[in-house]
Design a protein around this motif. Structure first.
Motif, short mmCIF file in Angstrom:
data_model
loop_
_atom_site.label_atom_id
_atom_site.label_comp_id
_atom_site.label_asym_id
_atom_site.label_seq_id
_atom_site.Cartn_x
_atom_site.Cartn_y
_atom_site.Cartn_z
N ALA A 1 93.05 -23.37 27.01
CA ALA A 1 93.05 -22.94 25.61
C ALA A 1 94.45 -22.98 25.03
O ALA A 1 94.65 -23.40 23.87
CB ALA A 1 92.46 -21.53 25.51
N TYR A 2 95.45 -22.54 25.79
CA TYR A 2 96.82 -22.45 25.27
C TYR A 2 97.38 -23.81 24.88
O TYR A 2 98.09 -23.94 23.88
CB TYR A 2 97.74 -21.82 26.31
CG TYR A 2 97.59 -20.32 26.48
CD1 TYR A 2 96.65 -19.59 25.75
CD2 TYR A 2 98.39 -19.62 27.39
CE1 TYR A 2 96.52 -18.23 25.92
CE2 TYR A 2 98.26 -18.26 27.56
CZ TYR A 2 97.32 -17.56 26.82
OH TYR A 2 97.20 -16.21 26.98
N PHE B 1 96.23 -24.78 21.55
CA PHE B 1 96.91 -24.04 20.49
C PHE B 1 98.05 -24.86 19.92
O PHE B 1 98.16 -25.07 18.71
CB PHE B 1 97.41 -22.70 21.04
CG PHE B 1 98.41 -21.99 20.16
CD1 PHE B 1 97.97 -21.18 19.13
CD2 PHE B 1 99.77 -22.13 20.36
CE1 PHE B 1 98.87 -20.52 18.32
CE2 PHE B 1 100.68 -21.47 19.55
CZ PHE B 1 100.23 -20.66 18.53
N PHE C 1 93.06 -16.45 18.81
CA PHE C 1 92.25 -17.64 18.55
C PHE C 1 91.20 -17.38 17.48
O PHE C 1 90.88 -18.27 16.68
CB PHE C 1 91.59 -18.13 19.84
CG PHE C 1 92.48 -19.00 20.68
CD1 PHE C 1 92.89 -20.24 20.21
CD2 PHE C 1 92.92 -18.60 21.92
CE1 PHE C 1 93.72 -21.06 20.96
CE2 PHE C 1 93.74 -19.40 22.69
CZ PHE C 1 94.15 -20.63 22.21
N PHE D 1 99.86 -14.35 19.59
CA PHE D 1 99.99 -15.26 20.73
C PHE D 1 101.30 -15.03 21.48
O PHE D 1 101.35 -15.19 22.71
CB PHE D 1 99.92 -16.71 20.26
CG PHE D 1 98.54 -17.22 20.10
CD1 PHE D 1 97.67 -17.28 21.18
CD2 PHE D 1 98.08 -17.64 18.87
CE1 PHE D 1 96.38 -17.75 21.03
CE2 PHE D 1 96.79 -18.12 18.71
CZ PHE D 1 95.93 -18.17 19.79
N PHE E 1 89.35 -24.09 17.75
CA PHE E 1 89.94 -22.77 18.02
C PHE E 1 88.86 -21.77 18.46
O PHE E 1 89.12 -20.90 19.30
CB PHE E 1 90.67 -22.26 16.78
CG PHE E 1 91.92 -23.01 16.45
CD1 PHE E 1 92.82 -23.35 17.45
CD2 PHE E 1 92.22 -23.38 15.14
CE1 PHE E 1 93.99 -24.05 17.16
CE2 PHE E 1 93.38 -24.08 14.84
CZ PHE E 1 94.26 -24.41 15.85
N ALA F 1 88.25 -22.48 22.02
CA ALA F 1 89.38 -21.95 22.79
C ALA F 1 89.25 -20.45 22.99
O ALA F 1 89.56 -19.93 24.08
CB ALA F 1 90.70 -22.29 22.09
N ALA F 2 88.79 -19.75 21.97
CA ALA F 2 88.54 -18.31 22.12
C ALA F 2 87.50 -18.05 23.21
O ALA F 2 87.62 -17.09 23.99
CB ALA F 2 88.07 -17.71 20.78
#
Length: 502
Positions: free
Chosen positions: A277-278, A281, A343, A366, A442, A445-446
């Protein structure tokens, strides 16, 4: 080496780490310019980042072993030389395929240089107190590189074009090579006869590359197409072959006993999910800021600056004390919960978003999340490893991080491209369609970070060995292992490690 040359030698190793980290964060800001100039299509742009990550992550274990066999200085020199030459090839690339191939070569060079740097520092500084200070300096290079890279990348792209972000590596690489020869004495390796699992390295790297190819190709061919499913099956077969090879190889890259360390597998699963996920970002938000909000590359670099600054403040000044008081797992869970919030904030960005009102709060969240989660997951990944396996555990953490980043970035970029195409087909204009695609990515990703949070919570009650129990690492050994791993991970992935976000 003794005397006054040791600290200048450390600075040389830090510079080698810096150009690798710098390259990662510089590229993120320049991606829209690269896409416009070379004609990358949709999710294929992710390969500018993924080609580096797959080579880097797939070869870290092999590169470390080569350092033991051939000598660490020799491998470091070869890595920096290859990275520098590949930077020149990136700068003169005339099409997507050429740039991706050159980025892969950069990843190979980066893996060679990074994998042996910490071992060279340990040899230069045998006394524990000095070694700790040296590792602290080396670790800080990561945070500095991630922050400087975004700013330098934006400014260079604006002033001299995206090719300059690769050309800047040439004089720096040449200086590092000359200084290494002058300041660091060669160390004889044990020789290739001691054993090298080349087949294992080929299986692992090929499996990871095919997996990323399957994900990126899904955007054009569909998730259930024969091409996508065939590539996924091939990736599984190659990685299964790697697992079987590690059980039978005389000198495996990843001995199975390492995976039996308490908590190690769970910590690496958490890291895989959160880094997946990062990485998204940085990649997706850099595109959103430029293509939706209309920021230029330099402004995008400055827009990212709050995240690494907060990460540095939290990870260097607060995370250690919190882990000492509340435990690494509690700190990890808290940080992951904050990352989910961050996210979700990005998943609601409107087309006409304001940086101060809509983007900056997510950046700050973040920053705190990264400053808490990255040191905590490092501690947990190393806590159960025996002292003799600390290097292998560190290599596994590095590899998990790079693989998670590559696969996560490929998946999120593909999802964003698919959602953008669907919005365009439904009649939305280009900017609104892009914004919808990024919001969807996003949100996914969350979900990835939420999965990491659940894994951390489920494994929280598992009993861990007491310090020093049954030959496990005692308090001092554990601190040394964690510090060493932090240093390696800071160089291993730059923006992912020292923020993983910026």
């Amino acid at each position: 080496m003794t005397g006054s040359h040791r600290w200048p030698a450390l600075l040389v190793l830090c510079a080698g780490s810096l150009i690798i980290i710098l390259d990662g964060s510089i590229v993120a800001v320049a991606l829209p310019a690269v896409q416009a100039d070379l004609g990358f299509q949709g999710a294929g742009l992710a390969w500018v980042v993924n080609a580096f990550l797959v080579a880097f992550g797939g070869l870290l274990l092999l590169a470390g072993r080569l350092g033991d066999l051939l000598g660490r200085r020799q491998v470091f020199l070869a890595g920096v030389a290859l990275f520098t030459l590949a930077s020149l090839l990136c700068a003169v690339a005339t099409g997507p395929a050429t740039l991706v191939a050159a980025r892969f070569a950069q990843g190979v060079g980066g893996a060679l240089a990074t994998a042996v740097s910490l071992g060279m520092i340990v040899r230069l500084f045998p006394e524990p107190a000095e070694r700790a200070r040296a590792i602290a300096v080396f670790s800080f290079t990561g945070a500095a590189g991630a922050s400087i890279g975004l700013l330098v990348g934006g400014v260079l792209t604006d002033l001299a074009g995206w090719r300059s972000i690769f050309l800047i590596n040439l004089p720096i690489g040449a200086l590092i090579l000359a200084a290494t020869v002058r300041l660091i004495a060669p160390d004889p390796g044990v020789g290739l006869r001691a054993g090298l699992d080349l087949l294992g390295a080929v299986l692992a790297t090929a499996g990871l590359m095919v997996a990323v190819l399957a994900i990126v190709g899904a955007g054009a061919h569909g998730w259930t197409s024969a091409r996508t499913l065939g590539a996924a099956a091939l990736a599984v077969a190659l990685l299964a072959g790697f697992a079987v090879r590690q059980r039978s190889a005389p000198t495996p890259l990843l001995p199975p006993r390492v995976l039996r360390a308490p908590g190690l597998v769970a910590a690496n699963v958490v890291q895989f999910l959160m880094v997946a996920a990062y990485f998204g970002f940085q990649f997706l938000l850099a595109l959103h800021l430029q293509l939706v909000l209309g920021l230029d590359p330099a402004a995008t670099g400055f827009a990212f600056l709050p995240a690494p600054l907060v990460i540095a403040l939290v990870s260097l000044g607060l995370a250690g004390r919190l882990m000492a008081r509340y435990g690494a797992r509690t700190v990890l869970v808290s940080g992951l919960a904050l990352a989910v919030v961050g996210f979700l904030l990005l998943a609601r960005l409107p087309v006409d978003a304001s940086y101060a009102r809509d983007v900056l709060p997510a950046m700050l969240v973040f920053g705190v999340a990264g400053g808490l989660t990255l040191p905590a997951v490092t501690t947990l990944a190393m806590a159960g490893a025996a002292p003799d396996d600390a290097g292998l555990a560190s290599g596994l953490a590095n590899t998990t991080q790079q693989v998670g980043g590559a696969l996560g970035l490929a998946a999120l970029a593909t999802l964003a491209a698919v959602r953008t195409d669907a919005s365009r087909a439904a009649g939305a204009d280009q900017v609104a369609a892009l914004a919808a695609g990024y919001r969807s990515a996003f949100a996914v990703a969350a979900a990835l970070v939420t999965a990491a949070l659940l894994v951390a919570l489920v494994t929280a009650g598992k009993k861990r060995p007491a310090p020093g129990h049954h030959g496990g690492p005692g308090r001092g050994q554990r601190r040394s292992a964690v510090a060493s791993t932090s240093a390696r991970r800071s160089t291993a992935a730059g923006y992912a490690c020292d923020g993983g976000l910026a």
